[in-house]
Design an enzyme around this catalytic site. Structure first.
Site, PDB file in Angstrom:
ATOM      1  N   LYS A 118       0.808  -1.219   0.000  1.00  0.00           N
ATOM      2  CA  LYS A 118       0.000   0.000   0.000  1.00  0.00           C
ATOM      3  C   LYS A 118       0.847   1.277   0.000  1.00  0.00           C
ATOM      4  CE  LYS A 118      -3.809  -2.145   2.536  1.00  0.00           C
ATOM      5  NZ  LYS A 118      -4.938  -2.511   1.701  1.00  0.00           N
ATOM      6  N   GLU A 202      -2.829   7.112   7.597  1.00  0.00           N
ATOM      7  CA  GLU A 202      -3.712   7.898   6.734  1.00  0.00           C
ATOM      8  C   GLU A 202      -4.667   8.702   7.586  1.00  0.00           C
ATOM      9  OE1 GLU A 202      -5.854   5.316   4.071  1.00  0.00           O
ATOM     10  OE2 GLU A 202      -4.131   5.070   2.757  1.00  0.00           O
ATOM     11  N   HIS A 236     -14.400  -3.106   8.217  1.00  0.00           N
ATOM     12  CA  HIS A 236     -13.724  -2.685   6.982  1.00  0.00           C
ATOM     13  C   HIS A 236     -13.804  -3.742   5.887  1.00  0.00           C
ATOM     14  CE1 HIS A 236     -12.296   0.698   9.207  1.00  0.00           C
ATOM     15  NE2 HIS A 236     -11.595  -0.051  10.023  1.00  0.00           N
ATOM     16  N   ARG A 295      -6.420  -8.685  -9.035  1.00  0.00           N
ATOM     17  CA  ARG A 295      -7.037 -10.015  -9.156  1.00  0.00           C
ATOM     18  C   ARG A 295      -8.510  -9.828  -9.479  1.00  0.00           C
ATOM     19  NH1 ARG A 295     -10.033  -9.734  -4.230  1.00  0.00           N
ATOM     20  NH2 ARG A 295      -8.896  -8.553  -2.653  1.00  0.00           N
TER      21      ARG A 295
END
Ligand code: ADP
Ligand code: ADP
Ligand code: MG
Length: 477
Positions: A118, A202, A236, A295
């Site tokens: 990430k 973040e 999440h 994917r």
């Protein structure tokens, strides 16, 4: 027609069935794995050949690169489809498959490497002019550094394991105390679950929408197949998805902008398969890149329903260097509306996995209903795998019709012998704010659909008896 290829499916469950169907449709030979724990897995019924993948746990079976590659060679396989989860985003696997002269049905290994982390993928996004969620400049190594970064950013913040996935390795911190408490915990979680302790920070966006864009590419051209909204989540993790996004609605400029941004990012990594660029969208419609999943995704069917593009078939064609079913972006349009409810073996109140055995089941496929599942009588949902057992998908002329069909389909879906979220899903899609298309990732927290079920749950026994007798009468008839 191209030469018949032997396609090995390195997965199980509903996605293994979906891959087998696509391979069969193209005239290829589908080869499925059976394991010691699941010798009668339902996907085998759709495969032309079965191969034994021995072992007692996933590291000995679906995560065992060397074993899978050598079984593929022994069985003279041309290509391997990894599905989602397991080895789908493992570039070491891709390289080994290719080294042995076989084809990996997915993107090139470099794209997986660049997007699998990430922190790296955010940097690529920034360099490509794609907006990213405000946050740390890459990996944050120490708590001291974390304190400094968050002071500039302001709380709340989200600590994210760079290698995380499936909603795991992520913790919200509301203040410095929580940051101190969670920092090492996320590092540990990253190391133990994903083999990488690195984390990034973040800004935690309040009340956002999760909107993602489907990418489909061959070696020459990258297309987008429009967006999906997946804001209904718990921990999440998505549980209901729909396309088109009700939040984007009829704002075609915004739709075009997010789809074009997704293509820009895919182009930056020479993407060459099916994949998804995920964004988070703020109340003011500004959007930020979250991550790219290199994917096929769980929720791909809703895109197939509204665009008519078979993503699995085209993913296979792309891997073999064949022409896709589409030749220009203009051919891809959204028509009608599609919704997916993930059907999981979980406690509807706590929403935690609840493994068990499905003794009986029934469902009704009315017009506009698709059920991608892996259930057969006596199937055991074990803690070894994700507790998702199927996906109920509806398609309607418009959103109201798709919701109506979903409520009816959920009414007819009976799973006997274990706890599931079927009743919970019924509440979720029947709520006023869902029907109005007004929801964010906070939906479950705000609506608390599980509260509606608490009163009902003591009637479970009666409910089960009624269904049992219904099923028995069906069998007798
Ligand atoms: P999707 O965006 O396709 O809905 P999910 O995050 O729900 O993806 O994950 C799909 C499947 O892949 C789940 O079984 C999940 O547990 C698994 N998964 C996702 N990311 C990872 C990862 N980084 N490592 C291991 N498994 C993962
Ligand atoms: P995963 O790899 O586990 O899918 P993502 O980065 O895609 O991780 O995030 C999963 C979900 O967590 C998102 O769909 C969103 O609901 C939430 N999320 C992630 N980042 C943020 C953020 N910065 N602010 C608010 N919510 C976030
Ligand atoms: Mg994600």
């Amino acid at each position: 027609m191209s030469k018949v290829k032997r396609i090995l499916i390195a997965n199980r469950g509903e996605i293994a069935i979906r891959i087998a169907k696509a391979a069969n449709e193209l005239g290829h030979d589908s080869i499925g794995f059976w394991t010691d724990n699941e010798p009668k897995a339902y996907h085998l019924e759709f495969c032309k050949e079965w191969v034994h993948l021995s072992g007692n746990n996933i590291s000995e079976t679906f995560l065992n690169i060397d074993k899978i590659v050598s079984l593929a060679l022994e069985n003279k396989v041309d290509a391997i489809h990894p599905g989602y989860g397991f080895l789908a985003e493992n570039s070491e696997f891709v390289r080994k498959v290719e080294k042995e002269g076989m084809i990996f049905i997915g993107p090139n290994a470099e794209a997986i490497d660049l997007m699998g982390d990430k922190a790296k993928s955010k940097k690529i996004a920034r360099d490509a002019g794609v907006p990213t969620v405000p946050g740390s400049d890459g990996v944050v190594d120490t708590l001291e550094e974390a304190r400094k970064v968050t002071k500039e950013m302001g709380y709340p913040v989200l600590l994210k394991a760079v290698a995380g996935g499936g909603g795991k390795g992520m913790r919200v911190c509301l203040d410095e105390k929580e940051l101190e408490k969670n920092f090492e915990a996320v590092q540990r979680e990253g190391a133990s679950s994903f083999g990488n302790p690195d984390l990034l920070i973040e800004k935690y966006i309040l009340d956002p929408r999760h909107i993602e864009v489907q990418i489909l590419a061959d070696k020459n051209k990258i297309y987008h197949v429009y967006e999906r909204e997946c804001s209904i989540q718990r921990r999440h993790q998505k549980i209901v998805e729909e396309s088109p996004s009700p939040f984007i609605g009829d704002d075609q400029k915004l739709r075009e902008s997010i789809c074009k941004t997704a293509i820009d990012l895919a182009q930056a990594v020479n993407y060459d398969s099916a994949g998804t660029v995920e964004f988070i969208m703020d109340g003011d419609k500004s959007f930020y890149f979250l991550e790219m999943n290199t994917r096929i995704q769980v929720e791909h069917p809703i895109t197939e329903e509204v665009t008519g593009v078979d993503l699995l078939v085209n993913m296979i064609k792309s891997a073999f260097g064949e022409a896709l079913d589409i030749t220009s972006q203009d051919q891809i349009t959204q028509k009608g509306h599609s919704i997916e409810c993930r059907i999981c073996a979980e406690d509807p109140i706590t929403m935690l996995p609840a493994p068990g055995v499905i003794n009986g089941f029934s469902y009704q496929l009315n017009q506009g209903v698709r059920f991608d599942h892996c259930i057969y009588p006596g199937v055991e949902i074990t803690p070894d795998f994700d507790p998702m057992i199927g996906k109920l998908i509806t398609f309607g002329l418009n959103r109201d019709v798709a919701i109506r069909k979903m409520i009816e389909a959920l009414k007819h879906l009976k799973l006997i012998g274990l706890k599931s979220n079927v009743e919970l899903q019924k509440v979720i899609v029947s709520e006023k704010s869902f029907k109005e298309g007004k929801y964010s990732t906070k939906y479950i927290e705000m609506i608390k659909p599980q509260e509606d079920l608490k009163e009902k749950s003591f009637n479970d026994k009666d409910f089960l008896e009624i269904i049992m007798s219904e099923l028995v009468s069906k069998v007798v008839r």
